[in-house]
Structures are given as structure tokens and as C-alpha cells.
Design a protein around this motif. Structure first.
Motif, short mmCIF file in Angstrom:
data_model
loop_
_atom_site.label_atom_id
_atom_site.label_comp_id
_atom_site.label_asym_id
_atom_site.label_seq_id
_atom_site.Cartn_x
_atom_site.Cartn_y
_atom_site.Cartn_z
N LEU A 1 0.94 -1.30 -0.11
CA LEU A 1 -0.16 -0.10 0.06
C LEU A 1 0.76 1.22 0.02
O LEU A 1 0.63 2.17 -0.87
N TRP A 2 1.98 1.21 0.90
CA TRP A 2 2.66 2.48 0.84
C TRP A 2 3.48 2.62 -0.40
O TRP A 2 3.45 3.63 -0.88
N SER A 3 3.90 1.52 -0.86
CA SER A 3 4.82 1.84 -2.26
C SER A 3 3.70 2.31 -3.35
O SER A 3 4.28 2.99 -4.17
N ALA A 4 2.66 1.83 -3.52
CA ALA A 4 1.66 2.17 -4.37
C ALA A 4 1.38 3.71 -4.22
O ALA A 4 1.50 4.63 -5.20
N MET A 5 1.22 4.22 -2.92
CA MET A 5 1.09 5.72 -2.83
C MET A 5 2.35 6.49 -3.29
O MET A 5 2.29 7.46 -3.69
N ASP A 6 3.39 6.11 -2.56
CA ASP A 6 4.71 6.87 -3.00
C ASP A 6 4.87 6.75 -4.45
O ASP A 6 5.15 7.62 -5.22
N ASP A 7 4.51 5.51 -5.10
CA ASP A 7 4.69 5.67 -7.01
C ASP A 7 3.88 6.67 -7.42
O ASP A 7 4.14 7.41 -8.41
N GLY A 8 2.64 6.85 -6.78
CA GLY A 8 1.79 7.56 -7.27
C GLY A 8 2.00 9.09 -7.16
O GLY A 8 1.86 9.90 -7.86
N PHE A 9 2.64 9.46 -5.95
CA PHE A 9 3.19 10.86 -5.90
C PHE A 9 4.38 11.22 -6.64
O PHE A 9 4.62 12.26 -7.35
N ARG A 10 5.14 10.02 -6.80
CA ARG A 10 6.18 10.32 -7.87
C ARG A 10 5.91 10.77 -9.36
O ARG A 10 6.60 11.50 -10.11
N THR B 1 -3.22 -4.02 12.51
CA THR B 1 -1.85 -3.99 12.51
C THR B 1 -1.43 -3.26 11.01
O THR B 1 -0.25 -2.63 11.06
N VAL B 2 -2.11 -3.52 10.09
CA VAL B 2 -1.85 -2.91 8.89
C VAL B 2 -2.09 -1.50 8.72
O VAL B 2 -1.12 -0.64 8.46
N THR B 3 -3.05 -0.69 9.29
CA THR B 3 -3.13 0.73 9.65
C THR B 3 -2.08 1.25 10.35
O THR B 3 -1.81 2.41 10.36
N ASP B 4 -1.86 0.36 11.62
CA ASP B 4 -0.73 1.04 12.43
C ASP B 4 0.52 1.10 11.61
O ASP B 4 1.18 1.90 11.95
N GLY B 5 0.79 0.04 11.18
CA GLY B 5 2.10 -0.01 10.06
C GLY B 5 2.23 1.37 9.21
O GLY B 5 3.18 2.04 8.88
N LEU B 6 0.97 1.68 8.51
CA LEU B 6 1.01 3.03 7.80
C LEU B 6 1.14 4.14 8.45
O LEU B 6 1.75 5.20 8.12
N VAL B 7 0.43 4.31 9.60
CA VAL B 7 0.72 5.24 10.65
C VAL B 7 2.11 5.62 10.73
O VAL B 7 2.70 6.91 10.85
N LYS B 8 2.75 4.72 11.27
CA LYS B 8 4.14 4.59 11.58
C LYS B 8 5.20 5.22 10.25
O LYS B 8 5.96 5.89 10.52
N ARG B 9 4.87 4.89 9.09
CA ARG B 9 5.30 5.02 7.83
C ARG B 9 5.05 6.39 7.49
O ARG B 9 6.09 7.24 6.91
#
Length: 349
Positions: free
Chosen positions: A293-302, A339-347
Motif C-alpha cells: 500500500l505504501w509503495s503504491a502511494m509513493d509511486d503515485g506521488f512520484r 496491524t496494517v493501519t498502524d504500520g501505515l501510520v508509522k510510515r
């Protein structure tokens, strides 16, 4: 002397007995008909009727076609393969204007969606495979879920003429920005209906779910990329709505921004439901999903230069909190999704 009163009473009693016997036979026949209704032996409606009813549905007065389809549905007649294909196209691409321009028309789409949902809920074993076959035909060589998700991400609707009709641009006192917002609103409302249709297929068609689960990682990654594209390209509408709440803007602009905001929330909520439906934690670890999920958002912003660092952070946080709220509504504190959403918050920190 003959007792006429007794004769009359006797005749009336005999007539009542005969009527009661006939009513009993009618009830037995009705019960027999209900018992004899076998979904496996349902008839397919005549092709001419199916074509006529669909044309009546796909008009500016769709309730006539909807009523006709419901009426023939009560006679236990299944739609023809062509009618199923037409319904899939309508719910995927929306109505068309002279076969060149797609547009949103909520009434007919909602009625078509209700008809499809009723069919799949009433006859899941029979209609599930038939709808999947129709969807596969619409998708051609690819998978239907991929075609539908691509519709959400490949078109820059704010600049595209695909959602433009001669009746929805350059009206009096309408700014260019409002015209763009109107096209964006139409596209998102259509996408919300399309995603509802995909969810219905996933929930009611075992064949569709089996097709998705065969390669759950690829499907989950594709949903994540689509979600990222939607948030990156349209997340600013949620930020704009929050910023403009206290401003003395034009009443029409505020009303339209509110509609866009609601449509955006509906699309993201449906996307979250699709993500939840296709994710299989038996084959995908929580941390792997966080990375995906984080990689997809990061690629989208790039891939876009339209968002400042501050806006990117605000969109990311809004996305995570919205995802968290939607998942809580679905699962109510599921540990793995937490656990998934907590991991995204940390990122995001």
C-alpha cells in the motif's frame, strides 16, 4: 306440502360445498406450481423482449424498463446472454451519448444495479456463472476485475472529454473550475456504482471469488495501485473542502464541492471494501500489505508534480485515517487490519 325453505337451504349448502372444494383444488394447484418452480428449469426470456426491456431501461425514464424486467422476473425467466452483457457494459462504462461519450445518470444505473443484485441474490448458483461469463466477454482477453479497476485510474477525468456531453459544460455563471469539478463528480459517481457491481459479483458469484483468489497477491497489488491513483489525483478535493468551510464562497461552488467530497468518500469506501474482499492473509502477511500500500502511494506521488510536500503529507494522513475508519466499519477492530493501519501510520511519521 313441499318444504321449499328446506330445499333452498339444501341447495345452498351443496353449492357452498362445491365452491369450497373448488377453492381447495385451486389452493392445491397453486401450491403445486410453487413446488414445481425449479431454478434449474427456468426459461430464458425471448431475445426480442430482452432487447426491448433493456432499451426501455437505458433511457431518461428507466423506471419503465426496470418495472418490465421485474415483471418478467416474477415469471421466472432468466435474462438472455446479450442482456447480461449489456447490463455489465452499462454498469462498467455508464450510459453513452451517440456511442462516443460516456456520462453518469444515477437513476438508470441504480435501477440496473438493483435488478442485477436481485438476480444474483435470488439465483446465485445459476446467475453467478452467467454474469461472470458476460463480464469476461466484456473484458475480452483480460480479467474483468482488472478492466474495471483500470477504468478508475487510467483516465484523467478533469481534462478528459470522455465524461463531457453537450449539456454539461459552459452553462451560465459556471466557471471552468466548476465545469471540471462537475466532470470529476460524474466520473466518481459512475465509479462508485461500478465498484458496487464488482463487490456484488465478488459476494454473490463463487466463480468470481475463485478467479480472484487464484492470484490474490496480484489482485491486491492492483487494488492498492488503483486506490493510490484515486487518492493522489483527487485527494485534494477533500483538503479543499476542509479549507473552504469557513470561506464566504459562492453557494453553488460550496454545494458542488460538497457533492464532490461525498462522491470521493463513497469511491474510497467502496475501494476499501474491494481491498478487504480480495486480501487473503493466509498468503499475504500484514507487513507485506503495508509495504504494498505504501509503495503504491509513493509511486503515485512520484508520477505527479501537482502536490506540494505539505499536501502530500495531508493526503497521506487523510487516506490512512479514512482507511482505518472504513475498515473499522467493516470488521470492528480486526487485529490483522489494525496491524496494517498502524504500520501505515508509522510510515507516515
Amino acid at each position: 306440502p313441499k318444504n321449499f325453505a328446506a330445499d333452498i337451504t339444501t341447495k345452498e349448502e351443496e353449492r357452498d360445498k362445491a365452491n369450497n372444494h373448488q377453492d381447495s383444488d385451486d389452493d392445491d394447484d397453486s401450491e403445486d406450481e410453487e413446488e414445481e418452480r425449479d431454478p434449474q428449469k427456468e426459461a430464458t426470456m425471448h431475445a426480442t423482449l430482452a432487447n426491448t426491456y433493456y432499451k426501455a431501461l437505458n433511457t431518461s425514464t428507466p423506471h419503465f424498463g426496470s418495472s418490465l424486467l421485474e415483471m418478467i422476473g416474477r415469471k421466472n425467466e432468466f435474462p438472455t446472454p446479450q442482456l447480461l452483457e449489456d447490463l455489465v457494459k452499462l454498469l462498467t462504462f455508464g450510459p453513452t451519448y451517440h456511442e462516443d461519450y460516456a456520462f453518469f445518470e444515477g437513476n438508470r444505473l441504480q435501477l440496473a444495479l438493483e435488478y442485477v443484485q436481485d438476480l444474483l441474490q435470488t439465483y446465485p448458483q445459476e446467475m453467478g456463472p452467467r454474469f461472470l461469463q458476460a463480464a469476461s466477454k466484456v473484458a475480452g482477453d483480460g480479467d474483468y476485475w482488472r478492466l474495471l479497476l483500470d477504468q478508475l485510474s487510467i483516465l484523467p477525468y478533469e481534462q478528459s472529454i470522455m465524461m463531457t456531453t453537450p449539456t454539461n459544460t459552459n452553462t451560465k455563471n459556471e466557471t471552468l473550475e466548476m465545469a471540471n469539478q462537475k466532470r470529476t463528480l460524474q466520473s466518481m459517481e459512475l465509479q462508485a456504482v461500478s465498484l458496487q457491481f464488482l463487490l456484488i459479483l465478488l459476494q454473490q458469484s463463487e466463480d468470481m471469488m475463485h478467479q480472484v483468489q487464484r492470484d490474490t497477491k496480484e489482485v491486491t497489488r492492483h487494488v492498492a495501485q488503483t486506490m493510490a491513483q484515486v487518492w493522489v489525483s483527487r485527494g485534494h478535493y477533500l483538503l479543499t473542502m476542509n479549507k473552504d468551510k469557513d470561506k464566504d464562497n459562492n453557494k453553488n461552488e460550496q454545494q458542488q464541492l460538497l457533492l464532490v467530497n461525498n462522491a470521493m468518500e463513497q469511491v474510497t469506501r467502496q475501494l476499501t471494501r474491494v481491498l478487504e474482499s480480495v486480501t487473503n492473509f493466509d498468503t499475504l502477511k500484514e507487513q507485506d500489505l503495508v509495504d504494498m500500500l505504501w509503495s503504491a502511494m509513493d509511486d503515485g506521488f512520484r508520477q505527479t508534480n501537482n502536490n506540494s510536500k505539505q499536501n502530500r503529507r495531508q493526503i497521506l494522513l487523510t487516506w490512512i485515517f479514512q482507511l482505518q475508519a472504513d475498515l473499522t466499519t467493516i470488521h470492528n477492530n480486526n487485529e490483522k487490519w489494525a496491524t496494517v493501519t498502524d504500520g501505515l501510520v508509522k510510515r507516515a511519521r
